[in-house]
Structure formats: structure tokens, C-alpha cells
Scaffold this motif. Structure first.
Motif, short mmCIF file in Angstrom:
data_model
loop_
_atom_site.label_atom_id
_atom_site.label_comp_id
_atom_site.label_asym_id
_atom_site.label_seq_id
_atom_site.Cartn_x
_atom_site.Cartn_y
_atom_site.Cartn_z
N VAL A 230 -1.16 -0.86 2.51
CA VAL A 230 -1.49 -2.30 2.57
C VAL A 230 -0.46 -2.95 3.37
CG1 VAL A 230 -2.67 -2.42 0.52
CG2 VAL A 230 -0.31 -2.59 0.42
N THR B 259 -7.49 3.88 -7.15
CA THR B 259 -6.70 2.60 -6.69
C THR B 259 -6.43 2.72 -5.29
OG1 THR B 259 -4.56 2.92 -7.33
CG2 THR B 259 -6.12 2.10 -8.88
N THR C 138 0.37 3.34 -1.23
CA THR C 138 -0.49 2.36 -0.64
C THR C 138 -0.37 2.20 0.46
OG1 THR C 138 0.67 0.54 -1.33
CG2 THR C 138 -0.77 1.45 -2.97
N ASP D 197 3.20 -7.63 1.17
CA ASP D 197 3.05 -7.84 -0.18
C ASP D 197 2.40 -6.48 -0.36
OD1 ASP D 197 2.74 -8.58 -2.79
OD2 ASP D 197 1.42 -10.40 -2.20
N ALA E 207 0.51 -6.12 -4.16
CA ALA E 207 -0.40 -7.31 -4.42
C ALA E 207 -1.29 -6.79 -5.04
CB ALA E 207 -0.64 -8.25 -3.36
N HIS E 208 -2.32 -5.98 -4.64
CA HIS E 208 -3.53 -5.51 -5.32
C HIS E 208 -3.45 -4.51 -6.55
CE1 HIS E 208 -2.89 -1.84 -3.16
NE2 HIS E 208 -3.98 -1.26 -3.59
N ILE E 209 -2.36 -4.31 -6.80
CA ILE E 209 -2.03 -3.32 -7.97
C ILE E 209 -1.38 -3.55 -8.95
CG2 ILE E 209 -0.17 -1.61 -6.93
CD1 ILE E 209 -3.73 -0.48 -8.40
N THR F 132 2.68 2.67 -9.40
CA THR F 132 1.31 2.69 -8.58
C THR F 132 0.80 4.14 -8.67
OG1 THR F 132 2.60 3.48 -6.67
CG2 THR F 132 2.40 1.22 -6.60
#
Length: 251
Positions: free
Chosen positions: A17, A212, A15, A21, A24-26, A11
Motif C-alpha cells: 500500500v 489481508t 503489505t 500510510d 491504514a487498512h490493517i 500485520t
């Protein structure tokens, strides 16, 4: 047969989030699955790598308990003579993962030397998909994505830094090439100030911070506009935050 050296993306920062999970988005699921199956890693920092593996383990079953996973460190202080030992498990047939502190390994990262040696030793190298702050910054800048060059860190000395910026601006103008570089996060403000005071007023400067992440900010405008912003106190919120700087001179 030698094992495979997987280049595993990390990453670009912490994050915010859902804990169910967190990646999940990265980080693509296939990358997570491959990472979870490995029990030998080469990384810049063992502690932060274990934290990353803990996130991987949120939705994937790890090969071993985290504390039993072997992590060998490779950083800017690692001597060349120490690299062969890092590849011994691969030469014995074990797969391994190379992980950077942030983003993709072997790009602006000491892992490149290990990858070169792996090729020389006949070890298969497999890069995996994930976030690269450098490529994301080029994508989002609006500057030339057809012709660009990454220049690492600029000199710390003020005179040398200004001279280097003028050289990069001249090259950008001549070759219509985006020039981009990074800085130690606590020096971000100083670099932007030097850029706006050194570059031609029409030169485009892009600043991409915390890519991100929820705090992500990307802004592209002329050096003159940046200078006006700084004069009026509109300094970007980028103190101690990872930032990529880009410029494209007006031809």
C-alpha cells in the motif's frame, strides 16, 4: 503501581500500500498511537519488530528513536525461568507491548506464557484490536463459526498425520465442530494432499492463504472437489505462504 501489558497486533505479511500510510487498512489508529508511546517491547524477533515500529512511525511520533527502544526477545526457545525478568520493567511501573511475528500475540504464540505470568503478578493485560489469521479464516470459510477448535500443527509423520486427521474429522462429525490447523508454509501442498486422501469425500475443506494481503485466496469445497482439482493440476498458489486449513465433516 505496575504498568500495563498491551497485546499489540502485527500485520499478517508485507503489505503493498501507499508508503504514506502503510498500516491504514490493517492496524487501527488507536492501536498505532498506543504502540508509538511505548519504549519497551517483548517480541519474538527484535529485527522484525523494529521494522514494524518503523511502519508505525510513518504516521505517528515514536517515544524514542527506533534503535533506542528496548526490545526483549521471547520465542519458543525462551525458558520459563527467563520470563520474570521480562516483566520487571512493568512491575516498576513501565508500560510495555507484547508483539508477535504476525497477527495477534499469545494465540498460537509463545507470548501466552508471559501473559499468564503477568496475571499472576497483578499486571493489567490489555488486548488491542487487530488481524488474526485464525479468526479471519473461520469467518471466511462458511464452516461452523458457532463451534470450532484450533489444533495447532498436525504431526509430521505421514501415518500419525493421517490418523490425527481422521480423529479430527470424527470429532467434527460428532460435535458438528469446525476443526482447523496450520502448517509450515513449505509443507502446505503435502497437507492438502493428505487431507483430500484421508477425509470423507463429502467433508468440507477450506484453505485460506495470505489473509489481508493483496494475494489473499480463500476457497471452501468438498474433499472430492479438492481431489479433482489436484488431479487436474489445479493446485492452490500457496507454496511458502501462510495458510490456515479448516474442515467440517458431513453429519
Amino acid at each position: 503501581m505496575p504498568g500495563i501489558l498491551y497485546l499489540i497486533p502485527n500485520t499478517l505479511g508485507q503489505t503493498e500500500v501507499a508508503d504514506t500510510d502503510p498500516l491504514a487498512h490493517i492496524i487501527p489508529q488507536e492501536v498505532q498511537s498506543i504502540t508509538a508511546k511505548l519504549d519497551y517491547f517483548v517480541a519474538e524477533n527484535a529485527k522484525t519488530t523494529r521494522a514494524f515500529l518503523k511502519l508505525i512511525g510513518t504516521r505517528n511520533t515514536l517515544a524514542k528513536p527506533i534503535q533506542e527502544i528496548r526490545i526483549s526477545e521471547l520465542n519458543v526457545n525462551t525458558e520459563a525461568k527467563a520470563l520474570p525478568a521480562l516483566l520487571e520493567p512493568l512491575l516498576a511501573g513501565q508500560d510495555a507491548g507484547l508483539i508477535s511475528e504476525a497477527g495477534v500475540p499469545a494465540v498460537a504464540d509463545p507470548g501466552a506464557n508471559l501473559v499468564r505470568l503477568a496475571h499472576a503478578r497483578g499486571i493489567q493485560v490489555r488486548p488491542l484490536v487487530g488481524p488474526s489469521s485464525l479468526l479471519l479464516a473461520v469467518m471466511a470459510s462458511g464452516l461452523s463459526g458457532q463451534n470450532f477448535a484450533f489444533n495447532g500443527y498436525l504431526p509430521i509423520d505421514a501415518a500419525a498425520r493421517s490418523k490425527r486427521i481422521k480423529q479430527l474429522e470424527d470429532r467434527s462429525r460428532q460435535e458438528k465442530q469446525t476443526q482447523f490447523f496450520i502448517e509450515t508454509p513449505y509443507r502446505n501442498a503435502g497437507l492438502l494432499e493428505t487431507l483430500v486422501n484421508t477425509c470423507n469425500p463429502n467433508t468440507l475443506i477450506s484453505v485460506a492463504t495470505d489473509l489481508t494481503l493483496p494475494s489473499e485466496v480463500i476457497k471452501t469445497q468438498t474433499a472430492a472437489r479438492w481431489k479433482a482439482d489436484l488431479t487436474s493440476g489445479k493446485t492452490p498458489d500457496f507454496h511458502k505462504k501462510p495458510t490456515v486449513f479448516l474442515l467440517l465433516a458431513d453429519s
